[in-house]
Design an enzyme around this catalytic site. Structure first.
Site, PDB file in Angstrom:
ATOM      1  NE  ARG A 186      19.608   4.519  -5.825  1.00  0.00           N
ATOM      2  CZ  ARG A 186      20.302   3.489  -5.369  1.00  0.00           C
ATOM      3  NH1 ARG A 186      21.594   3.513  -5.392  1.00  0.00           N
ATOM      4  NH2 ARG A 186      19.702   2.417  -4.890  1.00  0.00           N
ATOM      5  CB  THR A 187      14.599   8.318  -2.835  1.00  0.00           C
ATOM      6  OG1 THR A 187      14.619   7.617  -4.077  1.00  0.00           O
ATOM      7  CG2 THR A 187      13.509   9.369  -2.870  1.00  0.00           C
ATOM      8  CE  LYS A 215       4.460   3.007  20.005  1.00  0.00           C
ATOM      9  NZ  LYS A 215       4.678   4.265  20.732  1.00  0.00           N
ATOM     10  CG  HIS A 223      10.015   7.401  -7.411  1.00  0.00           C
ATOM     11  ND1 HIS A 223      10.337   8.566  -6.756  1.00  0.00           N
ATOM     12  CD2 HIS A 223      10.991   6.506  -7.091  1.00  0.00           C
ATOM     13  CE1 HIS A 223      11.459   8.376  -6.082  1.00  0.00           C
ATOM     14  NE2 HIS A 223      11.876   7.140  -6.265  1.00  0.00           N
TER      15      HIS A 223
HETATM   16  C1  NCD Z   1      13.343   3.004  -7.342  1.00  0.00           C
HETATM   17  C2  NCD Z   1      12.092   2.923  -6.477  1.00  0.00           C
HETATM   18  O1  NCD Z   1      12.196   2.929  -5.244  1.00  0.00           O
HETATM   19  O2  NCD Z   1      11.040   2.893  -7.070  1.00  0.00           O
HETATM   20  N1  NCD Z   1      14.492   3.342  -6.614  1.00  0.00           N
HETATM   21  C3  NCD Z   1      14.808   4.677  -6.515  1.00  0.00           C
HETATM   22  O3  NCD Z   1      14.088   5.454  -5.932  1.00  0.00           O
HETATM   23  N2  NCD Z   1      15.934   5.091  -7.132  1.00  0.00           N
HETATM   24  C4  NCD Z   1      13.554   1.851  -8.224  1.00  0.00           C
HETATM   25  C5  NCD Z   1      13.589   0.479  -7.626  1.00  0.00           C
HETATM   26  O4  NCD Z   1      13.496   0.298  -6.420  1.00  0.00           O
HETATM   27  O5  NCD Z   1      13.725  -0.462  -8.423  1.00  0.00           O
END
Ligand code: NCD
Length: 318
Positions: free
Chosen positions: A61-62, A91, A140
């Protein structure tokens, strides 16, 4: 011009309440423009800009929603999806050296990396803006923005609802989950009550709880899910973060510890929104998917509008 122009987005705490609300308003604006069929106009906003996505950890998704956002804005994307194995990091290249190089290849860099603090390290090296797409168990921030947008959109018709007074329950691996660290911090810009439901070993880190309380939030910690759901406006469910455990045996102790079912939603506060940053493993039963309360796929969709807003504000296309 947006105050986010040329800014790094490393921690959600870097943004003021007004800046956060400006991103959410701009996201709503993009959602409406796309719904009105203005994609050809929107596609002129970031022409001639290049986004680099550099991901050292898995992502669907991200990364794809950032890339979709940039494409919808008419920009271009260069990408390393498996930077751990397929970039020069394999490397032995340092984050500093990557930053000094990437700054001449792209106008903005989105990085995900397993080490907490890695986004800051890249931002210190690169002269172009860096957006943190997850630094280990740290933060995040763009997920927090799309989570806030989702909370404002759910149950609010076409507008955005006020966040003051909400009871937000966060469930699961609150120790290792970076999304709940950023989202809980972001919500302290409003008057919000939290209940954190987790096994004691996976509780929200003390420093995060201290930050929230110092910013005026009320925080309760619990191990039982059902009582918390009875008064929750939002239930934010997270996955047990398997990759942060020292062994599969250790992970298996917690896997499946909380599972939301349609029966549990029926007992919860009417109108509760069930959110999840995804990917889901087993913590939300698929029988919840058909309920109007299931917000998680709308949440994932909102990521595109929010990242469009952020990219235009950072790159000055707004
Ligand atoms: C999350 C992450 O990568 O922190 N995923 C995301 O970006 N939607 C949540 C997760 O991995 O559980």
């Amino acid at each position: 011009m947006s105050s986010l122009r040329n800014r790094d987005i490393i921690s959600i705490g870097d943004l003021s309440k007004d800046e956060i609300q400006a991103v959410l308003d701009q996201a709503a604006n993009f959602e409406q423009r796309l719904a009105r069929g203005e994609s050809h106009l929107v596609a002129q906003l970031l022409q001639d800009h290049i986004l680099a996505t550099v991901f050292y950890e898995p992502s669907t998704r991200t990364r794809l929603s950032f890339e979709s956002a940039m494409n919808r804005l008419g920009g271009r994307v260069i990408s390393v999806a498996e930077a751990k194995t397929s970039s020069s990091a394999a490397k032995g290249e340092t984050i500093y050296d990557s930053g000094r190089m990437l700054e001449s290849y792209a106008d903005v860099i989105v990085q995900r990396h397993p080490a907490t603090g890695s986004a800051r390290a890249l931002a210190d090296a690169a002269s172009v803006p860096v957006i943190n797409a997850g630094d280990g168990t740290g933060e995040h921030p763009t997920q927090a923005l799309l989570d806030l947008y989702t909370i404002q959109r759910e149950g609010a018709g076409n507008g955005l609802r006020a966040l003051d007074g909400l009871h937000v329950v966060m469930v699961g691996d609150l120790k290792n989950g970076r999304t709940v660290h950023s989202l809980s911090k972001a919500l302290t810009n409003w008057k919000v009550n939290f209940t954190f439901v987790a096994p004691p070993q996976l509780a929200m880190p003390d420093e995060v709880v201290a930050y929230l309380r110092q910013r005026g939030a009320t925080v309760q910690q619990a191990t039982e899910l059902a009582p918390a759901l009875s008064s929750a406006d939002i239930a934010y469910i997270t996955r047990i973060q398997q990759e942060r455990f020292s062994s599969v045996e250790e992970y298996m102790k917690y896997k499946g510890v909380y599972v939301i079912t349609a029966a549990a939603v029926a007992q919860a506060k009417p109108g509760i929104a069930i959110m999840h940053p995804l990917p889901r493993v087993d913590e939300i039963d698929t029988d919840v998917d058909k309920l109007p309360n299931a917000a998680y796929f709308r949440q994932a969709r909102n990521g595109v509008f929010v990242r469009m807003a952020l990219l235009t504000m950072v790159l000055g296309g707004d």
